[in-house]
Enzyme design. Structure first.
Site, mmCIF file in Angstrom:
data_model
loop_
_atom_site.group_PDB
_atom_site.id
_atom_site.type_symbol
_atom_site.label_atom_id
_atom_site.label_comp_id
_atom_site.label_asym_id
_atom_site.label_seq_id
_atom_site.Cartn_x
_atom_site.Cartn_y
_atom_site.Cartn_z
ATOM 1 N N GLN A 73 0.824 -1.208 0.000
ATOM 2 C CA GLN A 73 0.000 0.000 0.000
ATOM 3 C C GLN A 73 0.859 1.261 0.000
ATOM 4 O OE1 GLN A 73 -3.094 -0.057 -0.645
ATOM 5 N NE2 GLN A 73 -3.387 -2.257 -0.412
ATOM 6 N N HIS B 251 1.930 3.174 -3.336
ATOM 7 C CA HIS B 251 1.002 4.020 -4.089
ATOM 8 C C HIS B 251 1.475 5.465 -4.141
ATOM 9 C CE1 HIS B 251 -2.500 1.653 -5.266
ATOM 10 N NE2 HIS B 251 -2.439 1.018 -4.128
ATOM 11 N N GLU C 220 -8.497 3.213 6.089
ATOM 12 C CA GLU C 220 -9.078 2.832 4.795
ATOM 13 C C GLU C 220 -9.063 1.313 4.630
ATOM 14 O OE1 GLU C 220 -8.288 3.670 0.024
ATOM 15 O OE2 GLU C 220 -6.678 3.956 1.471
ATOM 16 N N HIS C 221 -7.884 0.708 4.771
ATOM 17 C CA HIS C 221 -7.737 -0.745 4.704
ATOM 18 C C HIS C 221 -7.335 -1.256 6.083
ATOM 19 C CE1 HIS C 221 -6.560 0.727 0.633
ATOM 20 N NE2 HIS C 221 -7.276 -0.303 0.212
ATOM 21 N N ASP D 119 -7.726 -4.773 -4.002
ATOM 22 C CA ASP D 119 -7.522 -3.716 -4.994
ATOM 23 C C ASP D 119 -7.986 -4.140 -6.379
ATOM 24 O OD1 ASP D 119 -6.428 -1.963 -3.153
ATOM 25 O OD2 ASP D 119 -4.368 -2.599 -3.541
ATOM 26 N N HIS E 236 -50.275 23.874 7.409
ATOM 27 C CA HIS E 236 -50.067 22.424 7.461
ATOM 28 C C HIS E 236 -51.264 21.759 8.128
ATOM 29 C CE1 HIS E 236 -45.934 23.287 6.408
ATOM 30 N NE2 HIS E 236 -45.569 22.011 6.532
#
Length: 429
Positions: free
Chosen positions: A255, A258, A320-321, A351, A410
């Site tokens: 990861q 990236h 995230e992961h 992924d 109303h």
């Protein structure tokens, strides 16, 4: 990676580090916002003239006629891929589609009291734009992950944009039957999708990750065009007592490669395992400069005092992961974009090919939302239908609530029905 312990002399420093992790937001966009605002405003005002100017300057577009990618080019890319790649794309698409189909919400109706029917209609968005990065790492997987849920939802117009799409990205577009694909990226692509130009009609929603300029542009247009989320750099957190250093480190490095700003965290109560993981990441990043830089900047190994503390820290960070040791761990997970269970569940599988979406919340957004899904491409429209018996039963209570709020019209709109139904008359309108 730096090692911190939540007890002992380093406890205060550890507390500061953890608090900073918890407070992290999306990537700071302040530095690029002035340029992004100028680009968005130019495209919104001048349409194709500005779009093509930026595409030529920033994307390397040579000829305006190349802006829209023809289906022949996509088909040629598919044919140019070898059989193994075509099979991989097909398998991944099938996995993603099957998962999205299971996620699809359903229309329904219910009768809670006699004469009242309530329910919901599920309707797709009409047009969505899928942003596919093509910078350091072209991502054909992102096209699959964004377009397929839209197809499952029933979106009738799906537009893909990518400045320099890889052959595999074009092949994926052919596989999915994408008919609108534009060779454009960056903030100017986002602006064109949000506001429309002579060449690209506007869409209802923009999805997909991108760099700082893309993320800032999505934030800039968000009041005029829906977006999925503001995606920051990739994040990984592994919480483990029983994993092996080699496997844990391999996911952290995977990861981290990236982006130099990627976040990589390992939490355990075992100091020896923590040290082994750090040593293994050093070995595995010798020739991977991006991952090495990311782990140097944002790599943290936390030795917790107890399992309970390790689990609490994991939920506070809201990654995230997230990788955990066993299915029993799912009971304590509260905040995560996607969870990987056990030693064989390598994060890169998610992924590409598992099926769940890889477009996931970063910057702590996992506290409040999950990843991209088919639900991002539909609207839930509620429905209610009364007959005379139901309005007689619930109407007086609605009148009381309306009067309590001082909304006399109303209350009167309900009283009209109550009067008419009591006289046995039916009204229209």
């Amino acid at each position: 990676m730096k090692l911190i312990q939540t007890t002992g002399r380093g406890a205060r420093k550890a507390g500061d580090t953890i608090a900073a992790l918890e407070r992290r937001g999306g990537t700071s966009l302040d530095g690029v916002l002035p340029a992004v605002r100028r680009i968005v405003a130019d495209v919104r005002r001048d349409g194709d003239h500005a779009l093509l100017r930026y595409a030529k300057k920033l994307d390397g577009l040579v000829d305006a006629d190349e802006l829209r990618i023809g289906q022949d080019e996509m088909a040629a890319a598919w044919e140019a891929c070898d059989a193994e790649m075509r099979a991989a794309l097909t398998t991944a698409a099938g996995q993603i589609r099957g998962f999205a189909e299971r996620q699809m919400p359903q229309s329904w109706k219910n009768t809670s009291i006699a004469g009242l029917t309530t329910g919901q209609l599920v309707r797709p968005l009409e047009a969505v734009g899928c942003y596919v990065p093509s910078g350091r790492h072209p991502l054909p997987s992102t096209l699959l992950m964004t377009a397929i849920p839209a197809q499952v939802a029933g979106v009738t117009r799906i537009v893909a944009v990518s400045a320099k799409p890889a052959r595999e990205t074009l092949a994926a577009a052919h596989l999915l039957g994408i008919t609108e694909f534009y060779r454009v990226g960056g903030a100017h692509a986002i602006a064109s999708l949000a506001y429309g130009t002579e060449s690209i009609a506007r869409v209802d929603k923009i999805v997909g990750p991108g760099n700082l300029y893309v993320t800032a542009a999505k934030r800039e247009v968000a009041f005029d065009c829906a977006i999925d989320m503001l995606a920051g750099p990739t994040e990984i957190l592994v919480t483990s007592e029983h994993g092996t250093a080699v496997e844990i480190a391999s996911d952290l490095v995977a990861q981290a490669e990236h982006d130099p700003e990627a976040l990589a965290v390992f939490i355990t109560t075992r100091k020896a395992l923590a040290k082994d993981v750090i040593a293994e990441t050093k070995v595995r990043t010798r020739t991977n400069t991006v991952a090495r830089e990311a782990l140097k900047r944002n790599g943290v190994v936390i030795v917790a005092a107890s399992l309970e503390e390790a689990r609490g820290l994991t939920n506070r960070i809201a990654p995230e992961h997230l990788t955990v040791d066993s299915v029993e761990d799912l009971a304590w997970v509260r905040n995560a974009g996607s969870v990987f269970v056990g030693r064989w569940s390598a994060q890169p599988m998610g992924d590409y090919i598992s099926g769940p979406n890889h477009t996931l919340p970063t910057g702590g957004q996992a506290r409040v939302r999950g990843g991209l899904s088919v639900n991002d491409f539909v609207k839930l429209i509620t429905v209610q239908e009364y007959d005379g018996d139901a309005i007689r039963e619930l109407g007086p209570k609605a009148v009381l609530l309306a009067e309590a709020e001082g909304l006399t019209a109303h209350a009167e709109a309900v009283r009209v029905r109550l009067k008419n139904v009591s006289r046995g008359r039916k009204t229209n309108g």
